[in-house]
Design an enzyme around this catalytic site. Structure first.
Site, PDB file in Angstrom:
ATOM      1  N   ALA A  88       1.028  -1.056  -0.111  1.00 29.37           N
ATOM      2  CA  ALA A  88      -0.015   0.008  -0.099  1.00 29.37           C
ATOM      3  C   ALA A  88       0.833   1.064  -0.002  1.00 29.37           C
ATOM      4  O   ALA A  88       0.945   2.104   0.992  1.00 29.37           O
ATOM      5  CB  ALA A  88      -0.894  -0.019   1.219  1.00 29.37           C
ATOM      6  N   LYS A 120       3.317  -0.558 -21.204  1.00 26.47           N
ATOM      7  CA  LYS A 120       3.659   0.527 -20.268  1.00 26.47           C
ATOM      8  C   LYS A 120       5.013   0.605 -19.879  1.00 26.47           C
ATOM      9  O   LYS A 120       5.683   1.530 -19.535  1.00 26.47           O
ATOM     10  CB  LYS A 120       2.808   0.110 -19.009  1.00 26.47           C
ATOM     11  CG  LYS A 120       3.270   0.991 -17.885  1.00 26.47           C
ATOM     12  CD  LYS A 120       2.149   0.869 -16.749  1.00 26.47           C
ATOM     13  CE  LYS A 120       2.307   2.295 -15.533  1.00 26.47           C
ATOM     14  NZ  LYS A 120       2.012   2.020 -14.644  1.00 26.47           N
TER      15      LYS A 120
END
Lengths: 307, 307
Positions: free
Chosen positions: A8, A186
Site C-alpha cells: 500500500a 507500459k
C-alpha cells in the site's frame, strides 16, 4: 469480495481507497508510519481538483492482524520486492485466492508464478498516477485506464467481475486478452520517461517539451521497441508517439522513479531500462542509450541509498 | 613579462597567483565580486596541505583599468565565452602579444584564430585542479603538469621562455611539439569524467570505484578514441586506463562540469562530449553514449540556468 492490497504505497493506497467503496479492502504495507497514520486518522487523498477526501480503511503492517482471508490480492509492491512479498502472503491465501499484479516493469508475473498457480494470476497495468506525500497522505497525480486479464487464457467471468468492481469504484478498467502486450506497452513508455526524469530530476512534461530530453527518450523507446519486436511483440501504434503523449498528459507528474530518488529509495530500474538491456544482451542486440540511462540511475541509487 | 589572465576563475586565478611571483600579472574577470574581493583583501589560495596563502595581485573587471599592454594573454575563460573574450582584448593587445590557451575542451584554438594570427597562438592543457569556493577564495584541488606549444610549428625560444617562467613559478610545465595531441588527450579524459560526475553529482573517484560509472566512462572514452582515430589522431597509451588513472588521482575533486552545475552555470559540454558527438556525425560514426551524456547535461543545464 475481500481484497488485500499487497504493497500500500502511493498507487496501492489510492486503488485500495477507491475499491473500498464497493468491496472489503485491507491495505497492507511495511511502511509502519503510513499504516499507523491511516489507522489513527484515516487515509487522505488529495484529488486532481485539489479536494481532499478522507478514507477510513482497514490497514495493517503485520499479517497477523488480518481478520479474513482475501479472495483477491492486488500486488503493488516494488518490482524488486515481489518475491519476498508474495511468499509472505502464502500462509494467508485461500486455495482460490486470485493474485492481480498491476506493478511497474517487466518480470513481475514470472516472479509471482514461482509461488502461485499461473491460472490464479491476473496481470496488467494501470495509468493511475499517485504520490505518497507523507504518511497517510496521498496525492492523485493523473487518471488513466487500467487493463488486466488472465495470463493463461482468455478472460473468465471472475476476471470480468473484478474489472466491473474496479469500474464501479470509479477506476476506468478494461479486461484484455493479452495482458503481456499492455505490460510491454507500459514498460516501453516507462523506458522513455522514468530514467530520464529521475536522472535529470525533472517533471514528466520535460520529456516532450525539452528537445534534448525528447531526443533521448525517443531513442530509448526505439531501442526498447526493437528488443520487443525481436521477442515477437508487435505494437500497432507508434510507441514513441504514445510515450510522448503520456509525458504530455502527465506533464506535472513526478515519475515513480524520480519519486524513489527523492525519497532516497531503491528504484525499479532493473525491471524497466535495465530489463531492456538484459533482454537485448540475450538477443545479441545493442541498447547503448538504455545502458547509459540504467547505469546513471544505478550510480545515483548507490549515492542516495548506499550499496 | 607582462601577463594578463583572461578569465580569472578557479584555474585562471590559481595560475595567475603562482605566476605573480616571477612576472607582472593582472587578473581579469567579469566576476566583479571575485575581483573586488581580491582588490580589497588579496586572493586567498588554500593549498593541498590545507595551508592558506594570501596573494596581492592586480585585478580588474574593466579593461580600462589596465595600466600596461600585456606581452602574454593566458586565455582561461569558459570555452563558450572564448570568442567574446578574445574580441574584447583586441584593443589592448600589442602587435607581438602572445595568446596562450589552456582551456578545457576542443575548438578553442580555432575560436581564437578567428581574431589572432595563428603564429601568435600557443595552446595546451593543464592538469592543475582548482575550485572557486567563494569570491577571493580558491582551493587548490590537485597538481599535474602543464603542456603547451606553438600551433603553427615547432617550439621557439619565446615559448620555452614562457614555459621556464611557469616552472620557476612552481607550475610543472613542458613545451610540446604537438599541442593538439595534448588537447585531445585531455578532451578524452574529460569525456569520461566530466559529464558523468556532473549528471550523477559525484566526485571524480566514483568513476573508477563504482562499476556502473566506470562502465559508461569507459564506453564514452572508447567512442571518443574512435572519433579521434578517424580524424588521424593516434594515442600511444590506452586512453581508458589514462582516464581511470586521472579519476583515481583526483578522487576527491569535483569536476569543473559538476562545479558549474552546482553553481547554476552553463557547462562546457559542447566542447567536450558534445564535440565528440558533432565530430562523429560529420564522420558518419555513432556515439550513443556521448549523445546520451550530452543530452542529459543539456537538460540539467536548462533546469539550473534556464534557457
Amino acid at each position: 469480495m475481500k481484497v488485500l492490497i499487497l504493497g500500500a504505497g502511493a498507487i496501492g493506497s489510492f486503488i485500495g481507497a477507491k475499491l473500498s467503496s464497493v468491496s472489503d479492502v485491507v491495505l497492507f504495507s511495511r511502511n509502519r508510519a503510513h499504516i499507523q497514520k491511516i489507522q489513527k486518522e484515516g487515509l487522505i487523498i488529495e484529488e486532481l481538483t485539489g479536494e481532499k477526501k478522507r478514507f477510513h480503511l482497514k490497514s495493517i503492517f503485520d499479517l497477523k492482524d488480518l481478520e479474513h482471508l482475501p479472495d483477491l490480492i492486488i500486488v503493488l509492491v516494488k518490482s524488486y520486492d515481489t518475491e519476498e512479498a508474495v511468499s509472505s502472503v502464502l500462509s494467508i491465501k485461500k486455495e482460490n485466492t486470485l493474485f492481480l499484479t498491476l506493478q511497474n516493469g517487466i518480470g513481475n508475473v514470472e516472479k509471482i508464478a514461482k509461488f502461485i498457480d499461473p491460472n490464479m494470476i491476473l496481470a496488467g497495468t494501470t495509468a493511475m498516477g499517485s504520490a505518497l506525500i507523507e504518511p497517510g497522505y496521498i496525492k492523485h497525480g493523473g487518471s488513466g485506464p487500467t487493463y488486466f486479464g488472465k495470463i493463461t487464457g482468455p478472460p473468465d467471468e471472475l476476471t470480468k467481475e473484478i474489472a466491473s468492481m474496479f469500474n464501479k469504484a470509479g477506476l476506468e478498467t478494461y479486461v484484455v486478452e493479452d495482458p503481456n502486450l499492455y505490460i510491454w506497452k507500459k514498460l516501453i513508455i516507462n523506458t522513455g520517461i522514468n530514467a530520464i526524469t529521475a536522472i535529470a530530476q525533472i517533471k514528466n512534461g520535460w520529456i516532450y517539451k525539452n528537445r534534448y530530453a525528447k531526443e533521448i527518450a525517443q531513442k530509448a523507446v526505439e531501442e526498447a521497441v526493437s528488443v520487443a519486436n525481436k521477442m515477437g511483440i508487435e505494437f500497432k501504434e507508434d510507441m514513441v508517439e504514445t510515450m510522448l503523449n503520456v509525458a504530455k498528459a502527465t506533464s506535472e507528474n513526478i515519475s515513480s522513479m524520480y519519486q524513489d530518488i527523492l525519497k532516497g529509495k531503491r528504484t525499479e530500474i532493473d525491471a524497466i531500462n535495465g530489463a531492456i538491456v538484459k533482454f537485448a544482451k540475450d538477443l545479441g542486440l545493442h541498447t547503448p542509450i538504455n545502458q547509459t540511462l540504467t547505469n546513471l540511475v544505478k550510480i545515483i541509487e548507490e549515492k542516495v541509498v548506499g550499496k
